[in-house]
Each structure stands twice: as C-alpha cells, then as structure tokens.
Design a protein around this motif. Sequence first.
Motif, PDB file in Angstrom:
ATOM      1  N   THR A 158     -87.879  -7.062  -4.194  1.00  7.94           N
ATOM      2  CA  THR A 158     -86.589  -6.408  -4.396  1.00  7.94           C
ATOM      3  C   THR A 158     -85.564  -7.377  -4.973  1.00  7.94           C
ATOM      4  OG1 THR A 158     -85.737  -6.954  -2.203  1.00  7.94           O
ATOM      5  CG2 THR A 158     -87.073  -4.959  -2.392  1.00  7.94           C
ATOM      6  N   LYS A 167     -88.223   5.300 -14.800  1.00  9.27           N
ATOM      7  CA  LYS A 167     -87.174   6.112 -14.180  1.00  9.27           C
ATOM      8  C   LYS A 167     -86.292   6.781 -15.225  1.00  9.27           C
ATOM      9  CE  LYS A 167     -84.404   7.368 -10.768  1.00  9.27           C
ATOM     10  NZ  LYS A 167     -84.713   8.456  -9.907  1.00  9.27           N
ATOM     11  N   TYR A 181     -95.842   5.317  -9.318  1.00 10.78           N
ATOM     12  CA  TYR A 181     -94.808   6.278  -9.712  1.00 10.78           C
ATOM     13  C   TYR A 181     -95.403   7.673  -9.865  1.00 10.78           C
ATOM     14  CZ  TYR A 181     -90.806   8.335 -12.019  1.00 10.78           C
ATOM     15  OH  TYR A 181     -89.734   9.145 -12.322  1.00 10.78           O
ATOM     16  N   TYR A 199     -94.102  10.972  -8.041  1.00 13.30           N
ATOM     17  CA  TYR A 199     -93.294  11.937  -8.786  1.00 13.30           C
ATOM     18  C   TYR A 199     -94.056  12.757  -9.818  1.00 13.30           C
ATOM     19  CZ  TYR A 199     -89.430   9.254  -6.836  1.00 13.30           C
ATOM     20  OH  TYR A 199     -88.572   8.633  -5.990  1.00 13.30           O
ATOM     21  N   LYS A 251     -90.815   1.390  -4.717  1.00 10.93           N
ATOM     22  CA  LYS A 251     -89.984   2.318  -3.926  1.00 10.93           C
ATOM     23  C   LYS A 251     -88.557   1.791  -3.795  1.00 10.93           C
ATOM     24  CE  LYS A 251     -93.594   4.577  -1.256  1.00 10.93           C
ATOM     25  NZ  LYS A 251     -94.204   4.775   0.070  1.00 10.93           N
ATOM     26  N   TRP A 252     -88.407   0.484  -3.576  1.00  7.30           N
ATOM     27  CA  TRP A 252     -87.064  -0.067  -3.420  1.00  7.30           C
ATOM     28  C   TRP A 252     -86.237   0.149  -4.681  1.00  7.30           C
ATOM     29  CZ3 TRP A 252     -83.738  -3.418  -5.699  1.00  7.30           C
ATOM     30  CH2 TRP A 252     -82.587  -3.716  -4.979  1.00  7.30           C
ATOM     31  N   TYR A 253     -86.807  -0.164  -5.838  1.00  7.06           N
ATOM     32  CA  TYR A 253     -86.047   0.013  -7.080  1.00  7.06           C
ATOM     33  C   TYR A 253     -85.695   1.476  -7.321  1.00  7.06           C
ATOM     34  CZ  TYR A 253     -86.348  -4.808  -8.577  1.00  7.06           C
ATOM     35  OH  TYR A 253     -86.194  -6.162  -8.665  1.00  7.06           O
ATOM     36  N   LEU A 254     -86.617   2.362  -7.020  1.00  7.46           N
ATOM     37  CA  LEU A 254     -86.348   3.785  -7.231  1.00  7.46           C
ATOM     38  C   LEU A 254     -85.296   4.312  -6.257  1.00  7.46           C
ATOM     39  CD1 LEU A 254     -89.978   5.028  -7.912  1.00  7.46           C
ATOM     40  CD2 LEU A 254     -88.142   4.676  -9.592  1.00  7.46           C
ATOM     41  N   GLU A 255     -85.240   3.746  -5.060  1.00  7.35           N
ATOM     42  CA  GLU A 255     -84.274   4.185  -4.051  1.00  7.35           C
ATOM     43  C   GLU A 255     -82.935   3.456  -4.178  1.00  7.35           C
ATOM     44  OE1 GLU A 255     -86.394   3.483  -0.419  1.00  7.35           O
ATOM     45  OE2 GLU A 255     -87.745   5.192  -0.745  1.00  7.35           O
ATOM     46  N   ASN A 256     -82.861   2.450  -5.014  1.00  4.92           N
ATOM     47  CA  ASN A 256     -81.635   1.658  -5.154  1.00  4.92           C
ATOM     48  C   ASN A 256     -81.174   1.619  -6.599  1.00  4.92           C
ATOM     49  OD1 ASN A 256     -81.000   0.279  -2.388  1.00  4.92           O
ATOM     50  ND2 ASN A 256     -83.222   0.298  -2.619  1.00  4.92           N
ATOM     51  N   GLN A 257     -81.123   2.781  -7.197  1.00  6.24           N
ATOM     52  CA  GLN A 257     -80.730   2.892  -8.596  1.00  6.24           C
ATOM     53  C   GLN A 257     -79.297   2.412  -8.813  1.00  6.24           C
ATOM     54  OE1 GLN A 257     -83.114   3.860 -10.865  1.00  6.24           O
ATOM     55  NE2 GLN A 257     -81.680   3.176 -12.420  1.00  6.24           N
TER      56      GLN A 257
END
Length: 186
Positions: free
Chosen positions: A32, A48, A109, A113, A162-168
């Motif tokens: 992260t 994303k 990913y 999704y 997951k961290w990057y996707l949840e912390n846009q």
Amino acid sequence: ASKASSDHFVRAYHHTYKLPILISNCSNNYGTHQYPEKLIPVVINSIKNNKPMPIYGNGGNVRDWLHVEDHAEAILAIYQKGKIGETYCIGGNMELSNYELVHAICDIYQDMYGGNPKSLITYVEDRKGHDLRYAIDSTKLKNELGWEPSLQFEEGIEKTVKWYLENQEWLNNVTSGDYQAYYQKM
C-alpha cells in the motif's frame, strides 16, 4: 551506481572510524501507499480507470517481489540480530516477469469485478539500459538471522490490489499534483 557508492561510503566509515553499521539491500517492494508511478499502482489505476496499461518491451523483464511488511520485518531482524559491519540482502523469493505480475493483478480484479482487464495491456518501448532481471539472494539473512518472508505473494498482491481499489481518494490526491502545492507552501 549511486546506491553502490553509498554502500561503499558507509563501509569506509566503518573500516576507518569504526562506525557501527548494518547495510541492507532489497528487491522490488510492493504494498500500500506506493508512489503511483510504479508498475503495480499504474496497473491497478489503469484498470480502475479503463485506460491502457503500459508494459515495457514484451513484459519479459523479471523482478523479485517483496511485500513492504516483510521488508520492514527484515530490517528489524537485521537491526536486532545483525552483525555489525555486515550487509544483508532482503528478497521476497518471488521472481516474476512483468507479464506474469500484470496478469496476476488482472486476474484479481477480474475475480472481484468481472470484465476483461487484460485487454488494456499495451506494450511500450523499453527504457534504454533497462535490466532484464533483478534478483537477490537472501540466503545469508535466512541462515544467520532466521528471517524469511512471511507473506505469500498471492496474499500480498491481493491485499495490495484491494487497498488501492478501496482507497481511490488517496490515489487521486497523489496523482492530482495537490501534494506538490502542499510541499511548496511548507
């Protein structure tokens, strides 16, 4: 060359002035909060935002990947148990080509999704002088200090994606350039 020369300066101070030193060299880190110009955040952000994922050359460049949490634990082990004057190499024992790494991220990913993120892969001209392989042998660290990576790559890369996707929002703040105005103000 600059990294190697800094190690030589530190060793010179150890030999000349008896400065108590420990040196560590590591393989490629991931996890992260990594600056978004690095391969893994670029790939995740590209997926994303449905933008092309630039991969150097044919994706065959190989790197050893080390999760940042394991890197921190290795540094602590070196600090606590390392022999003064020694150099320890920290590796993740996970060599992958950029092609394999990008496909692993795309698979994670896609499992989360759907879609076909691999269709975004775009091969670009490789950098001049770009090494085909970075590898590191951390056998000394394992044999002398008992350290080895605790996080399996599959678990670490999934946590990272997951961290990057949840912390846009964090990613947007870093890529927007707003942080540069903050530094200038300070």
